[in-house]
Motif scaffolding. Structure first.
Motif, PDB file in Angstrom:
ATOM      1  N   VAL A   1       0.851  -1.181   0.000  1.00 32.48           N
ATOM      2  CA  VAL A   1       0.000   0.000   0.000  1.00 32.48           C
ATOM      3  C   VAL A   1       0.893   1.241   0.000  1.00 32.48           C
ATOM      4  O   VAL A   1       1.856   1.330   0.759  1.00 32.48           O
ATOM      5  CB  VAL A   1      -1.001   0.007   1.179  1.00 32.48           C
ATOM      6  CG1 VAL A   1      -0.327   0.004   2.533  1.00 32.48           C
ATOM      7  CG2 VAL A   1      -1.985   1.175   1.056  1.00 32.48           C
ATOM      8  N   ILE A   2       0.577   2.165  -0.889  1.00 33.32           N
ATOM      9  CA  ILE A   2       1.310   3.417  -1.020  1.00 33.32           C
ATOM     10  C   ILE A   2       0.401   4.516  -0.460  1.00 33.32           C
ATOM     11  O   ILE A   2      -0.672   4.767  -0.996  1.00 33.32           O
ATOM     12  CB  ILE A   2       1.661   3.730  -2.487  1.00 33.32           C
ATOM     13  CG1 ILE A   2       2.276   2.521  -3.205  1.00 33.32           C
ATOM     14  CG2 ILE A   2       2.539   4.976  -2.574  1.00 33.32           C
ATOM     15  CD1 ILE A   2       3.626   2.107  -2.730  1.00 33.32           C
ATOM     16  N   ALA A   3       0.842   5.158   0.614  1.00 29.54           N
ATOM     17  CA  ALA A   3       0.032   6.180   1.296  1.00 29.54           C
ATOM     18  C   ALA A   3       0.329   7.547   0.691  1.00 29.54           C
ATOM     19  O   ALA A   3       1.371   8.141   0.938  1.00 29.54           O
ATOM     20  CB  ALA A   3       0.334   6.177   2.792  1.00 29.54           C
ATOM     21  N   LEU A   4      -0.601   8.031  -0.107  1.00 32.62           N
ATOM     22  CA  LEU A   4      -0.450   9.311  -0.797  1.00 32.62           C
ATOM     23  C   LEU A   4      -1.284  10.390  -0.110  1.00 32.62           C
ATOM     24  O   LEU A   4      -2.349  10.110   0.420  1.00 32.62           O
ATOM     25  CB  LEU A   4      -0.911   9.179  -2.251  1.00 32.62           C
ATOM     26  CG  LEU A   4      -0.254   8.073  -3.085  1.00 32.62           C
ATOM     27  CD1 LEU A   4      -0.905   7.997  -4.453  1.00 32.62           C
ATOM     28  CD2 LEU A   4       1.237   8.304  -3.189  1.00 32.62           C
ATOM     29  N   GLN A   5      -0.788  11.600  -0.169  1.00 30.46           N
ATOM     30  CA  GLN A   5      -1.570  12.753   0.274  1.00 30.46           C
ATOM     31  C   GLN A   5      -1.265  13.892  -0.679  1.00 30.46           C
ATOM     32  O   GLN A   5      -0.314  13.819  -1.456  1.00 30.46           O
ATOM     33  CB  GLN A   5      -1.270  13.104   1.724  1.00 30.46           C
ATOM     34  CG  GLN A   5       0.178  13.196   2.091  1.00 30.46           C
ATOM     35  CD  GLN A   5       0.390  13.228   3.595  1.00 30.46           C
ATOM     36  OE1 GLN A   5      -0.422  13.720   4.347  1.00 30.46           O
ATOM     37  NE2 GLN A   5       1.507  12.680   4.039  1.00 30.46           N
TER      38      GLN A   5
END
Length: 191
Positions: A5-9
């Motif tokens: 999972v790649i946590a983007l903001q």
């Protein structure tokens, strides 16, 4: 199949997770899931609009093999998500946890780097966080650092960050090495 999972903001540094995402999805047949704080689209520093798959509330160490957090300007703007609970969950479950650039400093703030070798943009950026106690384990180097299942890197090191994450996942073999060597070729000094 590994699940990452790649946590983007908003305002994430789009170049930092790009090679890792392509390598794991395309060459190594991993499932790559993108997440944002509320599951809504985010816009990168480069203006790339990403429709994410899930919200951060759906991230947990039981469902994923790795949590990868790219850096970006959210921390400088004071709008960054607090990753303490997620980082601690992944560390405590022995899952891969990676932070690059400002996200490495965000991991420093959570305390998960205190007992492992790590790096980032600078020691000073880590020391801005009162909760950071890992100064003795900080390595001032341009390449990514992997210690067990925790990987950190400066924003200028997406190639070695990718390699160290793959090693932590047990996916760095001859095929990955061959594919990724081309991306690091520019860093070799001519003979």
């Amino acid at each position: 199949m590994s699940r990452i999972v790649i946590a983007l903001q908003n305002d994430y540094a789009d170049w930092e997770p790009a090679l890792l995402m392509a390598a794991t999805r395309y060459w190594l047949n991993c499932e790559v899931v993108t997440a944002s704080p509320d599951g809504q689209p985010v816009i990168s520093m480069g203006g790339l609009k990403v429709a994410t798959d899930i919200g951060f509330e759906a991230i947990n160490a039981e469902s994923f093999d790795a949590l990868i957090i790219p850096g970006g300007y959210a921390w400088e703007q004071g709008t960054a998500f607090d990753f303490t609970a997620l980082a601690t969950d992944f560390r405590d479950h022995g899952k891969v946890l990676g932070g690059i650039c400002a996200a490495a400093s965000a991991l420093a703030a959570t305390g998960v780097l205190d007992d492992v070798a790590h790096t980032g943009n600078s020691l000073a950026s880590h020391k801005k966080y009162a909760g950071y106690r890992g100064e003795a384990r900080y390595l001032d180097q341009p390449q990514a650092v992997g210690d067990g299942k925790i990987v950190t890197a400066a924003g200028s090191a997406p190639d070695t960050f990718t390699i160290e994450v793959l090693k932590a996942l047990g996916l760095y073999g001859p095929e990955a090495e061959e594919e990724l060597a081309a991306f690091a070729a520019e860093h070799r000094r001519p003979a």
